[in-house]
Structure formats: structure tokens, C-alpha cells
Design a protein around this motif. Structure first.
Motif, PDB file in Angstrom:
ATOM      1  N   UNK A   1       0.798  -1.230   0.000  1.00 21.59           N
ATOM      2  CA  UNK A   1       0.000   0.000   0.000  1.00 21.59           C
ATOM      3  C   UNK A   1       0.827   1.274   0.000  1.00 21.59           C
ATOM      4  N   UNK A   2       2.039   1.207   0.519  1.00 19.10           N
ATOM      5  CA  UNK A   2       2.865   2.391   0.605  1.00 19.10           C
ATOM      6  C   UNK A   2       2.515   3.290   1.767  1.00 19.10           C
ATOM      7  N   UNK A   3       1.697   2.804   2.677  1.00 15.60           N
ATOM      8  CA  UNK A   3       1.383   3.593   3.870  1.00 15.60           C
ATOM      9  C   UNK A   3       2.673   3.767   4.657  1.00 15.60           C
ATOM     10  N   UNK A   4       2.963   5.011   4.993  1.00 15.77           N
ATOM     11  CA  UNK A   4       4.223   5.314   5.654  1.00 15.77           C
ATOM     12  C   UNK A   4       4.257   4.790   7.089  1.00 15.77           C
ATOM     13  N   UNK A   5       5.427   4.264   7.454  1.00 12.91           N
ATOM     14  CA  UNK A   5       5.622   3.693   8.781  1.00 12.91           C
ATOM     15  C   UNK A   5       6.610   4.516   9.600  1.00 12.91           C
ATOM     16  N   UNK A   6       7.676   4.982   8.974  1.00 12.35           N
ATOM     17  CA  UNK A   6       8.751   5.635   9.711  1.00 12.35           C
ATOM     18  C   UNK A   6       9.583   6.517   8.788  1.00 12.35           C
ATOM     19  N   UNK A   7      10.059   7.626   9.307  1.00 13.40           N
ATOM     20  CA  UNK A   7      11.062   8.458   8.643  1.00 13.40           C
ATOM     21  C   UNK A   7      11.985   9.005   9.726  1.00 13.40           C
ATOM     22  N   UNK A   8      13.273   8.949   9.479  1.00 15.36           N
ATOM     23  CA  UNK A   8      14.208   9.429  10.491  1.00 15.36           C
ATOM     24  C   UNK A   8      14.435  10.937  10.369  1.00 15.36           C
ATOM     25  N   UNK A   9      15.216  11.462  11.276  1.00 17.87           N
ATOM     26  CA  UNK A   9      15.496  12.894  11.343  1.00 17.87           C
ATOM     27  C   UNK A   9      16.176  13.400  10.064  1.00 17.87           C
ATOM     28  N   UNK A  10      17.128  12.638   9.512  1.00 23.57           N
ATOM     29  CA  UNK A  10      17.823  13.061   8.296  1.00 23.57           C
ATOM     30  C   UNK A  10      16.856  13.143   7.113  1.00 23.57           C
ATOM     31  N   UNK A  11      15.888  12.234   7.042  1.00 27.61           N
ATOM     32  CA  UNK A  11      14.877  12.289   5.985  1.00 27.61           C
ATOM     33  C   UNK A  11      14.107  13.603   6.086  1.00 27.61           C
ATOM     34  N   UNK A  12      13.662  13.940   7.278  1.00 24.68           N
ATOM     35  CA  UNK A  12      12.900  15.175   7.479  1.00 24.68           C
ATOM     36  C   UNK A  12      13.743  16.400   7.126  1.00 24.68           C
ATOM     37  N   UNK A  13      15.029  16.374   7.439  1.00 28.91           N
ATOM     38  CA  UNK A  13      15.907  17.487   7.099  1.00 28.91           C
ATOM     39  C   UNK A  13      16.088  17.611   5.596  1.00 28.91           C
ATOM     40  N   UNK A  14      16.298  16.482   4.917  1.00 30.83           N
ATOM     41  CA  UNK A  14      16.453  16.500   3.461  1.00 30.83           C
ATOM     42  C   UNK A  14      15.190  16.994   2.763  1.00 30.83           C
ATOM     43  N   UNK A  15      14.058  16.471   3.176  1.00 32.96           N
ATOM     44  CA  UNK A  15      12.797  16.767   2.514  1.00 32.96           C
ATOM     45  C   UNK A  15      12.200  18.103   2.948  1.00 32.96           C
ATOM     46  N   UNK A  16      12.588  18.567   4.111  1.00 32.65           N
ATOM     47  CA  UNK A  16      11.983  19.774   4.653  1.00 32.65           C
ATOM     48  C   UNK A  16      10.694  19.494   5.403  1.00 32.65           C
ATOM     49  N   UNK A  17      10.284  18.233   5.446  1.00 29.82           N
ATOM     50  CA  UNK A  17       9.083  17.788   6.173  1.00 29.82           C
ATOM     51  C   UNK A  17       9.303  16.361   6.640  1.00 29.82           C
ATOM     52  N   UNK A  18       8.571  15.965   7.663  1.00 28.29           N
ATOM     53  CA  UNK A  18       8.596  14.580   8.125  1.00 28.29           C
ATOM     54  C   UNK A  18       7.495  13.791   7.437  1.00 28.29           C
ATOM     55  N   UNK A  19       7.050  12.719   8.088  1.00 28.49           N
ATOM     56  CA  UNK A  19       5.968  11.904   7.525  1.00 28.49           C
ATOM     57  C   UNK A  19       4.749  12.763   7.231  1.00 28.49           C
ATOM     58  N   UNK A  20       4.108  12.474   6.122  1.00 25.72           N
ATOM     59  CA  UNK A  20       2.912  13.201   5.709  1.00 25.72           C
ATOM     60  C   UNK A  20       1.682  12.315   5.926  1.00 25.72           C
TER      61      UNK A  20
END
Length: 107
Positions: free
Chosen positions: A28-47
Motif C-alpha cells: 500500500x505504501x502507507x508510511x511507517x517511519x522516517x528518520x530525522x535526516x529524511x525530514x531534514x532533506x525533505x523539509x518535512x517529516x511523515x505526511x
């Protein structure tokens, strides 16, 4: 003394890695987890409410020419379809502040 669970240990390690980690539930692609570096790279955390077919817009995922990245070419979608690890080198992220970065993603 309380001993941390394996799950807690893995999360603690992943939070401090210098690479962005994003995890979703297949298929399904339902998000489970994103780390701090992901949020920094993307500018946002899990949506909230983001799943397969709905990643480009909320995360600002673009092609190098700044058009919305085709959902069918997303690393997660390709990895599911091809049943192997894929590397994608043509993604640009437009952060909420308008800045853009080019990334390499593994799915």
C-alpha cells in the motif's frame, strides 16, 4: 533497570544515521517511519494520508527539470514491481521553503 526492546534500539540507531530513511508498508505504501535526516532533506517529516500514487505533491518530488516526478517511477513503486532494490538518480526535492536539492534514492 529497564532493558530497551530491539525495536527501540533500532529506532534510536536509525534516528542518528547521516542518511535519510523512509519506510512504508508494502504493497500500500502507507508510511511507517522516517528518520530525522529524511525530514531534514525533505523539509518535512511523515505526511498524513500519503500512500502509493500520492507521493510527488506532498513531498515536492520532482524530476531534474522541475516537473512532478511520475508516481510509476518512484523508487518504492519500482522496487515492488521489479522485486529488487532499485537506485534512482533523477529526483529533485523542492522543500517547503522553495529550496531544491538533488538526491539519489534506493528503493
Amino acid at each position: 533497570m529497564t532493558v530497551p526492546s530491539d525495536h527501540d534500539i533500532i529506532l534510536a540507531l536509525a534516528e542518528d544515521l547521516p542518511v535519510g530513511i523512509w519506510v512504508a508498508r508494502a504493497p500500500t505504501g502507507v508510511e511507517v517511519y522516517a528518520n530525522r535526516a529524511f525530514a531534514e532533506l525533505m523539509g518535512v517529516g511523515l505526511q498524513p494520508d500519503v500512500a502509493v500514487g500520492k507521493y510527488s505533491e506532498p513531498y515536492g518530488i520532482l524530476t531534474r527539470d522541475r516537473t512532478p516526478y511520475p508516481e510509476a517511477r518512484m523508487p518504492f513503486v519500482r522496487a515492488l514491481a521489479e522485486q529488487r532494490v532499485v537506485v534512482v538518480d533523477d529526483i529533485t526535492i523542492r522543500r517547503p521553503d522553495g529550496s531544491c536539492i538533488d538526491i539519489r534514492a534506493y528503493g
